[in-house]
Design a protein around this motif. Sequence first.
Motif, PDB file in Angstrom:
ATOM      1  N   VAL A   1      65.124  56.362 -31.633  1.00  0.00           N
ATOM      2  CA  VAL A   1      64.655  56.147 -33.005  1.00  0.00           C
ATOM      3  C   VAL A   1      63.187  55.734 -33.044  1.00  0.00           C
ATOM      4  O   VAL A   1      62.389  56.305 -33.802  1.00  0.00           O
ATOM      5  CB  VAL A   1      65.539  55.098 -33.708  1.00  0.00           C
ATOM      6  N   SER A   2      62.810  54.751 -32.230  1.00  0.00           N
ATOM      7  CA  SER A   2      61.445  54.212 -32.296  1.00  0.00           C
ATOM      8  C   SER A   2      60.370  55.241 -31.966  1.00  0.00           C
ATOM      9  O   SER A   2      59.424  55.422 -32.754  1.00  0.00           O
ATOM     10  CB  SER A   2      61.313  52.996 -31.373  1.00  0.00           C
ATOM     11  N   PRO A   3      60.440  55.943 -30.820  1.00  0.00           N
ATOM     12  CA  PRO A   3      59.350  56.891 -30.522  1.00  0.00           C
ATOM     13  C   PRO A   3      59.245  58.032 -31.521  1.00  0.00           C
ATOM     14  O   PRO A   3      58.134  58.439 -31.881  1.00  0.00           O
ATOM     15  CB  PRO A   3      59.701  57.405 -29.115  1.00  0.00           C
ATOM     16  N   LEU A   4      60.391  58.547 -31.990  1.00  0.00           N
ATOM     17  CA  LEU A   4      60.331  59.635 -32.957  1.00  0.00           C
ATOM     18  C   LEU A   4      59.801  59.146 -34.298  1.00  0.00           C
ATOM     19  O   LEU A   4      59.081  59.876 -35.002  1.00  0.00           O
ATOM     20  CB  LEU A   4      61.713  60.265 -33.123  1.00  0.00           C
ATOM     21  N   SER A   5      60.144  57.912 -34.670  1.00  0.00           N
ATOM     22  CA  SER A   5      59.611  57.346 -35.909  1.00  0.00           C
ATOM     23  C   SER A   5      58.108  57.121 -35.796  1.00  0.00           C
ATOM     24  O   SER A   5      57.343  57.419 -36.731  1.00  0.00           O
ATOM     25  CB  SER A   5      60.312  56.022 -36.224  1.00  0.00           C
ATOM     26  N   ILE A   6      57.674  56.578 -34.663  1.00  0.00           N
ATOM     27  CA  ILE A   6      56.245  56.344 -34.443  1.00  0.00           C
ATOM     28  C   ILE A   6      55.478  57.662 -34.462  1.00  0.00           C
ATOM     29  O   ILE A   6      54.396  57.768 -35.059  1.00  0.00           O
ATOM     30  CB  ILE A   6      56.027  55.596 -33.114  1.00  0.00           C
ATOM     31  N   ASN A   7      56.032  58.679 -33.837  1.00  0.00           N
ATOM     32  CA  ASN A   7      55.372  59.984 -33.819  1.00  0.00           C
ATOM     33  C   ASN A   7      55.251  60.556 -35.228  1.00  0.00           C
ATOM     34  O   ASN A   7      54.188  61.081 -35.609  1.00  0.00           O
ATOM     35  CB  ASN A   7      56.157  60.946 -32.931  1.00  0.00           C
ATOM     36  N   PHE A   8      56.318  60.439 -36.008  1.00  0.00           N
ATOM     37  CA  PHE A   8      56.275  60.983 -37.366  1.00  0.00           C
ATOM     38  C   PHE A   8      55.273  60.227 -38.234  1.00  0.00           C
ATOM     39  O   PHE A   8      54.446  60.833 -38.929  1.00  0.00           O
ATOM     40  CB  PHE A   8      57.668  60.928 -38.002  1.00  0.00           C
ATOM     41  N   LEU A   9      55.342  58.904 -38.201  1.00  0.00           N
ATOM     42  CA  LEU A   9      54.514  58.092 -39.085  1.00  0.00           C
ATOM     43  C   LEU A   9      53.034  58.189 -38.731  1.00  0.00           C
ATOM     44  O   LEU A   9      52.173  58.186 -39.624  1.00  0.00           O
ATOM     45  CB  LEU A   9      54.970  56.632 -39.032  1.00  0.00           C
ATOM     46  N   THR A  10      52.718  58.272 -37.450  1.00  0.00           N
ATOM     47  CA  THR A  10      51.311  58.334 -37.054  1.00  0.00           C
ATOM     48  C   THR A  10      50.714  59.720 -37.251  1.00  0.00           C
ATOM     49  O   THR A  10      49.491  59.855 -37.353  1.00  0.00           O
ATOM     50  CB  THR A  10      51.139  57.916 -35.586  1.00  0.00           C
ATOM     51  N   ASN A  11      51.550  60.740 -37.290  1.00  0.00           N
ATOM     52  CA  ASN A  11      51.054  62.096 -37.529  1.00  0.00           C
ATOM     53  C   ASN A  11      51.080  62.477 -39.004  1.00  0.00           C
ATOM     54  O   ASN A  11      50.586  63.546 -39.372  1.00  0.00           O
ATOM     55  CB  ASN A  11      51.880  63.115 -36.738  1.00  0.00           C
ATOM     56  N   TYR A  12      51.660  61.621 -39.830  1.00  0.00           N
ATOM     57  CA  TYR A  12      51.694  61.891 -41.268  1.00  0.00           C
ATOM     58  C   TYR A  12      50.370  61.447 -41.889  1.00  0.00           C
ATOM     59  O   TYR A  12      49.985  60.285 -41.791  1.00  0.00           O
ATOM     60  CB  TYR A  12      52.853  61.147 -41.922  1.00  0.00           C
ATOM     61  N   THR A  13      49.672  62.366 -42.500  1.00  0.00           N
ATOM     62  CA  THR A  13      48.355  62.061 -43.059  1.00  0.00           C
ATOM     63  C   THR A  13      48.264  62.541 -44.503  1.00  0.00           C
ATOM     64  O   THR A  13      48.813  63.588 -44.872  1.00  0.00           O
ATOM     65  CB  THR A  13      47.239  62.746 -42.248  1.00  0.00           C
ATOM     66  N   LEU A  14      47.583  61.760 -45.306  1.00  0.00           N
ATOM     67  CA  LEU A  14      47.269  62.168 -46.672  1.00  0.00           C
ATOM     68  C   LEU A  14      46.007  63.013 -46.710  1.00  0.00           C
ATOM     69  O   LEU A  14      45.887  63.941 -47.521  1.00  0.00           O
ATOM     70  CB  LEU A  14      47.086  60.925 -47.557  1.00  0.00           C
ATOM     71  N   ASP A  15      45.064  62.673 -45.812  1.00  0.00           N
ATOM     72  CA  ASP A  15      43.803  63.404 -45.755  1.00  0.00           C
ATOM     73  C   ASP A  15      43.236  63.234 -44.340  1.00  0.00           C
ATOM     74  O   ASP A  15      43.361  62.148 -43.741  1.00  0.00           O
ATOM     75  CB  ASP A  15      42.814  62.849 -46.778  1.00  0.00           C
ATOM     76  N   PRO A  16      42.655  64.294 -43.760  1.00  0.00           N
ATOM     77  CA  PRO A  16      42.124  64.187 -42.398  1.00  0.00           C
ATOM     78  C   PRO A  16      41.073  63.100 -42.221  1.00  0.00           C
ATOM     79  O   PRO A  16      40.828  62.645 -41.095  1.00  0.00           O
ATOM     80  CB  PRO A  16      41.527  65.585 -42.151  1.00  0.00           C
ATOM     81  N   SER A  17      40.446  62.678 -43.299  1.00  0.00           N
ATOM     82  CA  SER A  17      39.409  61.656 -43.174  1.00  0.00           C
ATOM     83  C   SER A  17      39.985  60.246 -42.982  1.00  0.00           C
ATOM     84  O   SER A  17      39.249  59.322 -42.631  1.00  0.00           O
ATOM     85  CB  SER A  17      38.527  61.668 -44.428  1.00  0.00           C
ATOM     86  N   ILE A  18      41.282  60.087 -43.214  1.00  0.00           N
ATOM     87  CA  ILE A  18      41.910  58.760 -43.100  1.00  0.00           C
ATOM     88  C   ILE A  18      42.340  58.541 -41.651  1.00  0.00           C
ATOM     89  O   ILE A  18      43.118  59.327 -41.097  1.00  0.00           O
ATOM     90  CB  ILE A  18      43.125  58.635 -44.039  1.00  0.00           C
ATOM     91  N   LYS A  19      41.845  57.492 -41.032  1.00  0.00           N
ATOM     92  CA  LYS A  19      42.178  57.167 -39.647  1.00  0.00           C
ATOM     93  C   LYS A  19      43.311  56.136 -39.606  1.00  0.00           C
ATOM     94  O   LYS A  19      43.345  55.200 -40.412  1.00  0.00           O
ATOM     95  CB  LYS A  19      40.947  56.611 -38.921  1.00  0.00           C
ATOM     96  N   ASN A  20      44.205  56.338 -38.678  1.00  0.00           N
ATOM     97  CA  ASN A  20      45.309  55.393 -38.492  1.00  0.00           C
ATOM     98  C   ASN A  20      44.883  54.292 -37.516  1.00  0.00           C
ATOM     99  O   ASN A  20      44.858  54.494 -36.305  1.00  0.00           O
ATOM    100  CB  ASN A  20      46.545  56.110 -37.938  1.00  0.00           C
ATOM    101  N   GLN A  21      44.547  53.156 -38.064  1.00  0.00           N
ATOM    102  CA  GLN A  21      44.212  51.977 -37.271  1.00  0.00           C
ATOM    103  C   GLN A  21      45.244  50.898 -37.609  1.00  0.00           C
ATOM    104  O   GLN A  21      45.131  50.196 -38.613  1.00  0.00           O
ATOM    105  CB  GLN A  21      42.790  51.507 -37.566  1.00  0.00           C
ATOM    106  N   ILE A  22      46.255  50.807 -36.767  1.00  0.00           N
ATOM    107  CA  ILE A  22      47.437  49.996 -37.065  1.00  0.00           C
ATOM    108  C   ILE A  22      47.293  48.611 -36.445  1.00  0.00           C
ATOM    109  O   ILE A  22      46.917  48.484 -35.270  1.00  0.00           O
ATOM    110  CB  ILE A  22      48.707  50.696 -36.541  1.00  0.00           C
ATOM    111  N   ASP A  23      47.626  47.602 -37.224  1.00  0.00           N
ATOM    112  CA  ASP A  23      47.570  46.234 -36.731  1.00  0.00           C
ATOM    113  C   ASP A  23      48.726  45.991 -35.754  1.00  0.00           C
ATOM    114  O   ASP A  23      49.824  46.525 -35.931  1.00  0.00           O
ATOM    115  CB  ASP A  23      47.653  45.252 -37.899  1.00  0.00           C
ATOM    116  N   ILE A  24      48.480  45.183 -34.728  1.00  0.00           N
ATOM    117  CA  ILE A  24      49.487  44.903 -33.715  1.00  0.00           C
ATOM    118  C   ILE A  24      50.740  44.281 -34.336  1.00  0.00           C
ATOM    119  O   ILE A  24      51.863  44.522 -33.894  1.00  0.00           O
ATOM    120  CB  ILE A  24      48.895  43.973 -32.623  1.00  0.00           C
ATOM    121  N   THR A  25      50.552  43.477 -35.401  1.00  0.00           N
ATOM    122  CA  THR A  25      51.697  42.861 -36.082  1.00  0.00           C
ATOM    123  C   THR A  25      52.595  43.916 -36.706  1.00  0.00           C
ATOM    124  O   THR A  25      53.821  43.845 -36.601  1.00  0.00           O
ATOM    125  CB  THR A  25      51.202  41.889 -37.172  1.00  0.00           C
TER     126      THR A  25
END
Length: 267
Positions: free
Chosen positions: A145-169
């Motif tokens: 569940v975790s790796p597939l969820s992480i892969n989906f959420l991090t590859n989901y983008t609203l616009d290519p200009s938006i960078k995914n910088q996720i907080d450790i928390t």
Amino acid sequence: MTFLDHLEELRWHMIRSFASIFILAVVAFLSKDIVFHQIILGPSRTDFWTYQTLCKIGTWLNSDVLCIDSLPFEIQSRQMTGQFTMHITSSLVVGLILAFPYAFWEFWRFISPALYTKERNASRGAVFFVSILFIAGVLFGYYIVSPLSINFLTNYTLDPSIKNQIDITSYISTLSMLVLSCAIMFQMPVVVYFLSQAGLVTPERMIYFRRHAFIVILVLSAILTPPDVMSQLLIALPLTILYQISIYVSRMVLKRKLKSEEIQKYQ
């Protein structure tokens, strides 16, 4: 034993349980490289076991669709005490997961003397099955569940200009929620077993409410997982299978109770 004696006995069981969690949490805290780099941050890298296995399956099927070449996100700490706080918190979570079988055994040692002989015989092996299902849920949540969820959420983008910088928390909270949710949900057959023993659940009733249970499972999956369909289905599918297994467990309990009543009737 008096009421105060029972409280004293419970206190020592709780002390030993919390001590085991604390000791294993300290071990996890001191094993920072293994716990964080190998385990917690493992699903954030493309060399994780799940991603490599999917790629091998894709190669076997002559397709590169399942290969995950990149995870477009960075993990950051935006607070001064962020890394230290998450180091302590995640160590406690790891300690809880590792110490769960022993902690539950301590809890069961306090409960079991209050049971009748018949009830104690009916619940034999409870610690083993609860621990096995808990570990299976943890492994399923961590490796599937975790790796597939992480892969989906991090590859989901609203616009290519938006960078995914996720907080450790955010990252560790999501990972912990997915893993612990699966671990708790995998206890369904055990819960149904004890409810069937108490006469509160029957296989006929579970079959009648199977469609309703499927809706409840989908709702729970939507609440416990990130807002993506893949994660919801990944939790809903095993829960549906566990519900079906629970029907057979309830049926087994009912047959055993009927057989016991027939034996007592002829004695």
